[in-house]
Design an enzyme around this catalytic site. Structure first.
Site, PDB file in Angstrom:
ATOM      1  N   LYS A  68      76.185  -0.825  68.377  1.00 26.86           N
ATOM      2  CA  LYS A  68      75.965   0.546  67.902  1.00 26.86           C
ATOM      3  C   LYS A  68      75.371   1.425  69.002  1.00 26.86           C
ATOM      4  O   LYS A  68      75.817   2.561  69.213  1.00 26.86           O
ATOM      5  CB  LYS A  68      75.057   0.525  66.664  1.00 26.86           C
ATOM      6  CG  LYS A  68      75.678  -0.181  65.456  1.00 26.86           C
ATOM      7  CD  LYS A  68      74.824  -0.060  64.219  1.00 26.86           C
ATOM      8  CE  LYS A  68      73.544  -0.849  64.306  1.00 26.86           C
ATOM      9  NZ  LYS A  68      73.785  -2.302  64.376  1.00 26.86           N
ATOM     10  N   THR A  69      74.365   0.924  69.708  1.00 29.21           N
ATOM     11  CA  THR A  69      73.765   1.699  70.801  1.00 29.21           C
ATOM     12  C   THR A  69      74.778   1.940  71.911  1.00 29.21           C
ATOM     13  O   THR A  69      74.867   3.039  72.471  1.00 29.21           O
ATOM     14  CB  THR A  69      72.531   0.975  71.357  1.00 29.21           C
ATOM     15  OG1 THR A  69      71.576   0.781  70.305  1.00 29.21           O
ATOM     16  CG2 THR A  69      71.889   1.771  72.476  1.00 29.21           C
ATOM     17  N   ASP A 113      68.343   5.604  66.346  1.00 28.12           N
ATOM     18  CA  ASP A 113      68.516   4.220  65.907  1.00 28.12           C
ATOM     19  C   ASP A 113      67.687   3.979  64.652  1.00 28.12           C
ATOM     20  O   ASP A 113      66.630   4.596  64.459  1.00 28.12           O
ATOM     21  CB  ASP A 113      68.077   3.273  67.025  1.00 28.12           C
ATOM     22  CG  ASP A 113      68.615   1.859  66.824  1.00 28.12           C
ATOM     23  OD1 ASP A 113      69.499   1.671  65.963  1.00 28.12           O
ATOM     24  OD2 ASP A 113      68.149   0.950  67.530  1.00 28.12           O
ATOM     25  N   THR A 162      71.218  -0.496  60.126  1.00 34.62           N
ATOM     26  CA  THR A 162      71.589  -1.824  59.639  1.00 34.62           C
ATOM     27  C   THR A 162      71.525  -1.883  58.119  1.00 34.62           C
ATOM     28  O   THR A 162      71.895  -2.895  57.527  1.00 34.62           O
ATOM     29  CB  THR A 162      70.638  -2.887  60.220  1.00 34.62           C
ATOM     30  OG1 THR A 162      69.275  -2.535  59.889  1.00 34.62           O
ATOM     31  CG2 THR A 162      70.766  -2.970  61.732  1.00 34.62           C
ATOM     32  N   ARG A 221      75.599  -9.529  71.343  1.00 33.11           N
ATOM     33  CA  ARG A 221      74.258  -9.615  71.923  1.00 33.11           C
ATOM     34  C   ARG A 221      73.813 -11.073  72.032  1.00 33.11           C
ATOM     35  O   ARG A 221      73.231 -11.480  73.036  1.00 33.11           O
ATOM     36  CB  ARG A 221      73.269  -8.831  71.062  1.00 33.11           C
ATOM     37  CG  ARG A 221      71.826  -8.869  71.595  1.00 33.11           C
ATOM     38  CD  ARG A 221      70.890  -8.156  70.655  1.00 33.11           C
ATOM     39  NE  ARG A 221      71.229  -6.734  70.575  1.00 33.11           N
ATOM     40  CZ  ARG A 221      70.774  -5.927  69.610  1.00 33.11           C
ATOM     41  NH1 ARG A 221      70.016  -6.412  68.646  1.00 33.11           N
ATOM     42  NH2 ARG A 221      71.095  -4.642  69.608  1.00 33.11           N
TER      43      ARG A 221
END
Length: 341
Positions: A68-69, A113, A162, A221
């Site tokens: 997402k980032t 975020d 999330t 990640r």
């Protein structure tokens, strides 16, 4: 510590930072996985560019670690605009948000975020800012207080969450596009690892890549993190980057064949042994394993449910027959004598 040691430490730190930055692709063409979201974003950004306007506000929803980032950075890069980054927990007052919004330059991309964790007063201010690029600031107190309108530069808000279900409907409806990021399949994860390994100056064969891809919970990640641990193991032990080294390294770091880590196994073992397979409530489960309920719900559960080890029922969490088999524990039904079944 000597001057040489300090210099060496700084070089290593800069190398790690450079690696972290290089891992993040700068364009949609370099971004691995999420083909549907990539196609939708590409259309949205190209249409905005052709009409010489700021792109619509974008909401990125999905579990942690899926990009997402990175996608927010790509939106800014593809739009040719600067990026301002913040987070929901950091915006606890309407004044905090007003300070950020009033300092934006025309076309700037604002990334928030965990946007669902913003204060309610800030959320309400954001409604008007997203629709009309304007906010109302209260001046004074009591009966003499007045509302002063403040025009904002046109901007694009990229929100990441999330827990999209925790976003108020008025806020969710103001996003022009909502992208739901899905877990990655093994083929896409293998591509992520193949791209990252040369950046670590680490050679890994095809079997080793596939072994890591199958254990990283569908999350890039985690794939990059496990790759670094395998690299460290091979470096220290002087082994080749093959499947044997991968298995030995991941065994050392408590990552099993399904990708379960220590916390995953603690949750499943608690449900299986202490609560007889469930059902067990989230708060009771969190206390039993010594972890925050939000961590279990947002980090642990999605993966366990996805691979079929856990189910969520109105009465609580329950282990499946697959979970009993994976952990080598006989279920209550399997342990009954045949004449009682």
């Amino acid at each position: 510590m000597s001057e040489n040691d300090l210099t060496s430490s700084n070089v290593l730190s800069e190398a790690e930072l450079a690696f972290e930055g290089a891992l993040r692709p700068s364009s949609l063409s370099e971004f691995v996985g999420q083909p549907k979201v990539r196609g939708q974003l590409e259309l949205l950004l190209k249409a905005a560019s052709m009409q010489n306007r700021t792109p619509d506000h974008i909401l990125l929803a999905g579990p942690p670690g899926l990009g997402k980032t990175t996608l927010a950075m790509i939106v800014a890069h593809e739009s040719g605009q600067p990026l301002r980054m913040s987070s929901g927990p950091a915006i606890q007052h309407a004044g905090d948000l007003a300070a950020v919004l009033s300092s934006l330059v025309p076309g700037e991309v604002l990334f928030i975020d965990e946007i669902h964790r913003m204060a309610r007063s800030a959320e309400e201010m954001l409604y008007l800012a997203m629709e009309d690029f304007r906010i109302d600031i209260m001046v004074g107190k009591g009966a003499g207080a007045t509302s002063v309108p403040l025009d904002l530069a046109p901007f694009t808000l990229v929100g990441a969450t999330t827990r999209s279900g925790l976003l108020p409907n008025p806020l969710r409806d103001r996003f022009g596009f909502t992208a739901h990021l899905e877990f990655y399949d093994d083929d896409d994860l293998a591509k992520v690892i193949e791209r990252a390994a040369p950046m670590l100056d680490f050679s890994l064969d095809g079997e080793g890549i596939a072994e890591i891809a199958g254990r990283c919970r569908g999350t890039p990640r985690i794939a990059n993190r496990l790759l670094r641990r395998v690299r460290d193991y091979s470096l220290v032990h002087g082994t080749a980057g093959d499947v044997t080294a991968v298995r030995e390294a991941l065994r050392l770091y408590d990552v099993d064949e399904l990708g379960l880590d220590r916390l995953d196994r603690a949750v499943m073992n608690t449900i299986l042994t202490r609560f007889g397979g469930g059902p067990v409530g989230l708060s009771t489960l969190a206390v039993s394993v010594g972890e925050e309920g939000e961590t279990i719900e947002s980090v642990v559960e999605p993966f366990l449910v996805r691979i079929g080890l856990l189910t969520r029922t109105p009465r609580g969490r329950m282990a499946t027959q697959l979970a009993y088999r994976h952990f080598g524990i006989a279920s209550a039904q399997e342990s009954l004598p045949l004449d009682t079944l």
